[in-house]
Design a protein around this motif. Structure first.
Motif, PDB file in Angstrom:
ATOM      1  N   THR A  17       0.840  -1.198   0.000  1.00 53.15           N
ATOM      2  CA  THR A  17       0.000   0.000   0.000  1.00 53.15           C
ATOM      3  C   THR A  17       0.873   1.245   0.000  1.00 53.15           C
ATOM      4  OG1 THR A  17      -0.092   0.103   2.420  1.00 53.15           O
ATOM      5  CG2 THR A  17      -1.833  -1.168   1.308  1.00 53.15           C
ATOM      6  N   LEU A  18       0.264   2.377  -0.302  1.00 57.09           N
ATOM      7  CA  LEU A  18       1.002   3.638  -0.275  1.00 57.09           C
ATOM      8  C   LEU A  18       1.561   3.886   1.119  1.00 57.09           C
ATOM      9  CD1 LEU A  18       1.929   6.191  -1.707  1.00 57.09           C
ATOM     10  CD2 LEU A  18      -0.281   7.241  -1.131  1.00 57.09           C
ATOM     11  N   ALA A  19       0.790   3.552   2.155  1.00 56.12           N
ATOM     12  CA  ALA A  19       1.257   3.738   3.529  1.00 56.12           C
ATOM     13  C   ALA A  19       2.533   2.945   3.779  1.00 56.12           C
ATOM     14  CB  ALA A  19       0.173   3.312   4.521  1.00 56.12           C
ATOM     15  N   ALA A  20       2.610   1.732   3.227  1.00 60.14           N
ATOM     16  CA  ALA A  20       3.797   0.887   3.420  1.00 60.14           C
ATOM     17  C   ALA A  20       5.024   1.490   2.741  1.00 60.14           C
ATOM     18  CB  ALA A  20       3.531  -0.516   2.884  1.00 60.14           C
ATOM     19  N   TYR A  21       4.827   2.072   1.575  1.00 61.73           N
ATOM     20  CA  TYR A  21       5.963   2.673   0.862  1.00 61.73           C
ATOM     21  C   TYR A  21       6.343   4.022   1.449  1.00 61.73           C
ATOM     22  CZ  TYR A  21       5.502  -1.247  -2.242  1.00 61.73           C
ATOM     23  OH  TYR A  21       5.458  -2.527  -2.733  1.00 61.73           O
ATOM     24  N   GLU A  22       5.370   4.769   1.930  1.00 64.60           N
ATOM     25  CA  GLU A  22       5.690   6.005   2.650  1.00 64.60           C
ATOM     26  C   GLU A  22       6.469   5.661   3.919  1.00 64.60           C
ATOM     27  OE1 GLU A  22       1.959   8.910   1.397  1.00 64.60           O
ATOM     28  OE2 GLU A  22       1.776   7.611   3.161  1.00 64.60           O
ATOM     29  N   GLY A  23       6.065   4.583   4.586  1.00 63.74           N
ATOM     30  CA  GLY A  23       6.786   4.128   5.768  1.00 63.74           C
ATOM     31  C   GLY A  23       8.206   3.718   5.437  1.00 63.74           C
ATOM     32  N   ALA A  24       8.386   3.090   4.276  1.00 61.83           N
ATOM     33  CA  ALA A  24       9.722   2.675   3.845  1.00 61.83           C
ATOM     34  C   ALA A  24      10.626   3.886   3.628  1.00 61.83           C
ATOM     35  CB  ALA A  24       9.624   1.850   2.565  1.00 61.83           C
ATOM     36  N   VAL A  25      10.073   4.950   3.074  1.00 57.55           N
ATOM     37  CA  VAL A  25      10.836   6.184   2.898  1.00 57.55           C
ATOM     38  C   VAL A  25      11.259   6.723   4.264  1.00 57.55           C
ATOM     39  CG1 VAL A  25      10.745   8.575   2.125  1.00 57.55           C
ATOM     40  CG2 VAL A  25       9.733   6.777   0.706  1.00 57.55           C
ATOM     41  N   ALA A  26      10.299   6.748   5.195  1.00 58.31           N
ATOM     42  CA  ALA A  26      10.586   7.257   6.536  1.00 58.31           C
ATOM     43  C   ALA A  26      11.641   6.416   7.252  1.00 58.31           C
ATOM     44  CB  ALA A  26       9.301   7.305   7.361  1.00 58.31           C
ATOM     45  N   GLN A  27      11.684   5.110   6.940  1.00 58.65           N
ATOM     46  CA  GLN A  27      12.631   4.202   7.584  1.00 58.65           C
ATOM     47  C   GLN A  27      13.988   4.155   6.880  1.00 58.65           C
ATOM     48  OE1 GLN A  27      11.138   0.317   8.657  1.00 58.65           O
ATOM     49  NE2 GLN A  27       9.154   1.123   9.309  1.00 58.65           N
ATOM     50  N   GLY A  28      14.151   4.955   5.846  1.00 60.18           N
ATOM     51  CA  GLY A  28      15.453   5.061   5.205  1.00 60.18           C
ATOM     52  C   GLY A  28      15.760   4.012   4.167  1.00 60.18           C
ATOM     53  N   ALA A  29      14.742   3.364   3.602  1.00 58.65           N
ATOM     54  CA  ALA A  29      14.970   2.363   2.562  1.00 58.65           C
ATOM     55  C   ALA A  29      15.578   3.006   1.320  1.00 58.65           C
ATOM     56  CB  ALA A  29      13.660   1.669   2.199  1.00 58.65           C
ATOM     57  N   ASP A  30      16.467   2.273   0.659  1.00 59.88           N
ATOM     58  CA  ASP A  30      17.060   2.746  -0.592  1.00 59.88           C
ATOM     59  C   ASP A  30      16.140   2.492  -1.781  1.00 59.88           C
ATOM     60  OD1 ASP A  30      19.768   3.495   0.420  1.00 59.88           O
ATOM     61  OD2 ASP A  30      19.822   1.365   0.935  1.00 59.88           O
ATOM     62  N   GLY A  31      15.225   1.547  -1.621  1.00 59.90           N
ATOM     63  CA  GLY A  31      14.322   1.206  -2.714  1.00 59.90           C
ATOM     64  C   GLY A  31      13.166   0.361  -2.228  1.00 59.90           C
ATOM     65  N   PHE A  32      12.313   0.002  -3.172  1.00 58.30           N
ATOM     66  CA  PHE A  32      11.089  -0.737  -2.869  1.00 58.30           C
ATOM     67  C   PHE A  32      11.009  -2.025  -3.689  1.00 58.30           C
ATOM     68  CE2 PHE A  32       9.357   3.842  -3.124  1.00 58.30           C
ATOM     69  CZ  PHE A  32       9.745   4.145  -1.830  1.00 58.30           C
ATOM     70  N   GLU A  33      10.428  -3.058  -3.094  1.00 57.45           N
ATOM     71  CA  GLU A  33      10.083  -4.283  -3.811  1.00 57.45           C
ATOM     72  C   GLU A  33       8.574  -4.388  -3.889  1.00 57.45           C
ATOM     73  OE1 GLU A  33       8.955  -8.628  -3.982  1.00 57.45           O
ATOM     74  OE2 GLU A  33       8.494  -7.101  -2.472  1.00 57.45           O
ATOM     75  N   CYS A  34       8.065  -4.969  -4.976  1.00 54.04           N
ATOM     76  CA  CYS A  34       6.622  -5.163  -5.086  1.00 54.04           C
ATOM     77  C   CYS A  34       6.307  -6.393  -5.923  1.00 54.04           C
ATOM     78  CB  CYS A  34       5.940  -3.931  -5.688  1.00 54.04           C
ATOM     79  SG  CYS A  34       6.231  -3.723  -7.460  1.00 54.04           S
ATOM     80  N   ASP A  35       5.066  -6.883  -5.788  1.00 53.46           N
ATOM     81  CA  ASP A  35       4.543  -7.973  -6.608  1.00 53.46           C
ATOM     82  C   ASP A  35       3.480  -7.393  -7.525  1.00 53.46           C
ATOM     83  OD1 ASP A  35       5.846 -10.189  -5.052  1.00 53.46           O
ATOM     84  OD2 ASP A  35       4.574  -9.360  -3.478  1.00 53.46           O
ATOM     85  N   VAL A  36       3.446  -7.849  -8.771  1.00 50.03           N
ATOM     86  CA  VAL A  36       2.513  -7.284  -9.740  1.00 50.03           C
ATOM     87  C   VAL A  36       1.673  -8.374 -10.407  1.00 50.03           C
ATOM     88  CG1 VAL A  36       2.299  -5.908 -11.846  1.00 50.03           C
ATOM     89  CG2 VAL A  36       4.054  -5.343 -10.182  1.00 50.03           C
ATOM     90  N   ARG A  37       0.385  -8.115 -10.499  1.00 47.72           N
ATOM     91  CA  ARG A  37      -0.546  -8.990 -11.211  1.00 47.72           C
ATOM     92  C   ARG A  37      -1.418  -8.151 -12.143  1.00 47.72           C
ATOM     93  NH1 ARG A  37      -1.198 -14.204  -9.466  1.00 47.72           N
ATOM     94  NH2 ARG A  37      -0.085 -14.732  -7.540  1.00 47.72           N
TER      95      ARG A  37
END
Length: 231
Positions: A17-37
């Motif tokens: 979700t957007l909240a999860a990726y916004e949280g990842a930014v706040a936690q200092g992640a360098d990037g994001f992983e996702c699954d697509v269908r």
């Protein structure tokens, strides 16, 4: 070693979700992983399982529902377009996993490539399309050889598949790497980078650092940074 958020900061927020990726930014992640269908009307959405039952309480299959039906069942769902725009805006790399087997066959790779080509500023971030399907990775090479790929491996994957894959990266699970750390050296000797999933335990994080993992995929980016003593 880069830290990528597995389905976002999914230990703390609803995955993908957007909240999860916004949280990842706040936690200092360098990037994001996702699954697509793909939905029935060929909208690429971020979703892991074939069914909506576990996350949305709806027994419908993503592949048999239109985007309108899917978004009605789970309003927080992100499209791949929205995800990519968010990543570009925040200057975060992306690992995009295409799920197989699916009703639409390899159509998902075609749609992912279309979405990447249509995303303004995508050239400014690192991108890799991932799959456990060897054939999906080879399809990506035919569609656009300039897009980096990652061949994902599980415990039953055969080594010759990694050796013969056109992928620029190999992605073993942490369980397999922990049982056989020499896998890291074997992958590096193939001239490929190493993306490992899903790493949350402190000892596993340190192991990844020791064996030269390039991208560590974790549910808890802030925890990984703390273990690694990153600023």
């Amino acid at each position: 070693m880069l830290i990528y958020a597995h389905r976002g900061a999914s230990a703390n927020y609803p995955e993908l979700t957007l909240a999860a990726y916004e949280g990842a930014v706040a936690q200092g992640a360098d990037g994001f992983e996702c699954d697509v269908r793909l939905t029935k009307d060929e909208v690429a959405v971020l979703w892991h399982n074939a069914s909506m039952l576990e996350r949305a309480g709806n027994p419908g299959l993503i592949a048999e529902m239109t985007y309108k039906e899917v978004s009605r069942a789970y309003p927080q769902i992100l499209t791949l377009d929205e995800f990519l725009a968010f990543a570009v805006k925040n200057k975060k790399g992306v690992l995009i996993e295409t799920k197989h087997p699916v009703i639409s066959g390899n159509r998902i790779e075609e749609v992912v490539v279309e979405n990447l080509h249509a995303t303004k500023g995508i050239e400014k971030i690192d991108v890799s399309v991932m799959s456990f399907s060897w054939f999906a990775i080879e399809k990506m090479k035919r569609l656009d050889p300039s897009i980096p790929t990652t061949f994902l491996m599980h415990k039953n994957s055969q080594w010759f598949q990694a050796k013969l894959s056109s992928a620029t990266s190999i992605g073993p699970g942490i369980n397999e790497l922990r049982e056989e750390p020499i896998r890291a050296m074997r992958i590096k000797k193939l001239g490929k980078s190493l993306n490992v999933w899903t790493v949350d335990d402190a000892a596993d994080i340190k192991l990844c650092e020791k064996v030269g993992v390039d991208i560590l995929i974790t549910n808890m980016p802030s925890h990984a940074r703390e273990v690694l003593r990153y600023p």
